[in-house]
Design a protein around this motif. Structure first.
Motif, PDB file in Angstrom:
ATOM      1  N   ALA A  33       0.837  -1.200   0.000  1.00  0.00           N
ATOM      2  CA  ALA A  33       0.000   0.000   0.000  1.00  0.00           C
ATOM      3  C   ALA A  33       0.877   1.256   0.000  1.00  0.00           C
ATOM      4  O   ALA A  33       0.586   2.226  -0.718  1.00  0.00           O
ATOM      5  CB  ALA A  33      -0.935  -0.005   1.206  1.00  0.00           C
ATOM      6  N   LYS A  34       1.943   1.222   0.777  1.00  0.00           N
ATOM      7  CA  LYS A  34       2.859   2.359   0.824  1.00  0.00           C
ATOM      8  C   LYS A  34       3.521   2.558  -0.528  1.00  0.00           C
ATOM      9  O   LYS A  34       3.678   3.691  -0.999  1.00  0.00           O
ATOM     10  CB  LYS A  34       3.911   2.132   1.913  1.00  0.00           C
ATOM     11  CG  LYS A  34       4.822   3.305   2.134  1.00  0.00           C
ATOM     12  CD  LYS A  34       5.755   3.061   3.314  1.00  0.00           C
ATOM     13  CE  LYS A  34       6.629   4.260   3.585  1.00  0.00           C
ATOM     14  NZ  LYS A  34       7.501   4.051   4.731  1.00  0.00           N
ATOM     15  N   SER A  37       1.038   4.095  -2.831  1.00  0.00           N
ATOM     16  CA  SER A  37       0.871   5.494  -2.451  1.00  0.00           C
ATOM     17  C   SER A  37       2.050   6.336  -2.933  1.00  0.00           C
ATOM     18  O   SER A  37       1.870   7.429  -3.486  1.00  0.00           O
ATOM     19  CB  SER A  37       0.727   5.602  -0.938  1.00  0.00           C
ATOM     20  OG  SER A  37       0.701   6.947  -0.540  1.00  0.00           O
ATOM     21  N   GLY A  40       1.956   6.799  -6.669  1.00  0.00           N
ATOM     22  CA  GLY A  40       0.963   7.822  -7.004  1.00  0.00           C
ATOM     23  C   GLY A  40       1.494   9.218  -6.738  1.00  0.00           C
ATOM     24  O   GLY A  40       1.313  10.134  -7.545  1.00  0.00           O
ATOM     25  N   ALA A  41       2.167   9.388  -5.598  1.00  0.00           N
ATOM     26  CA  ALA A  41       2.739  10.698  -5.250  1.00  0.00           C
ATOM     27  C   ALA A  41       3.821  11.080  -6.250  1.00  0.00           C
ATOM     28  O   ALA A  41       3.906  12.240  -6.673  1.00  0.00           O
ATOM     29  CB  ALA A  41       3.299  10.673  -3.833  1.00  0.00           C
TER      30      ALA A  41
END
Length: 123
Positions: A33-34, A37, A40-41
């Motif tokens: 998940a990290k 994330s 995406g960032a």
């Protein structure tokens, strides 16, 4: 009794193994998940950076246009600044000349009107 102890130890080992596997799976899920994330960032920042680079290029083009325009008008501006005082004096002299001519013409018309109304008597 040794078999019971072995089975009990095996059961505890199995429970420890399952707990560690669950913790490992949870950690794995959190890290995935990290990672998603962060990806995406990174993609968002990359898009923002691309937009900033595009804005920077547009601003540099506008700046260059302004510099070129300033360079193109500088000779005319310098000439106007250099000739301003001389031109102001010439305009003042011209105005004074026009005012003097107007006064002269007003005076002449007054004399003409006086000569029409006044008559000389030489007798």
């Amino acid at each position: 009794d040794e078999i019971k102890n072995g089975m009990k130890a095996e059961e505890e080992s199995q429970l420890d193994y399952e707990a560690q596997m669950e913790a490992a799976q949870q950690l794995h899920d959190e890290l995935v998940a990290k990672k998603v994330s962060l990806e995406g960032a990174i993609a968002k920042r990359s898009d923002e950076r691309s937009a900033e680079i595009e804005d920077k290029n547009d601003n540099e083009k506008l700046l260059q246009d302004e510099v070129d325009y300033k360079k193109s008008i500088t000779p005319d501006c310098d000439w106007i600044l250099g000739a301003f005082d001389g031109r102001a004096k010439a305009r003042t002299s011209e105005m004074n000349g026009l005012v003097g001519a107007k006064e002269f013409l007003v005076g002449k018309s007054s004399l003409i009107e006086m000569s029409k109304t006044a008559t000389f008597d030489d007798s």
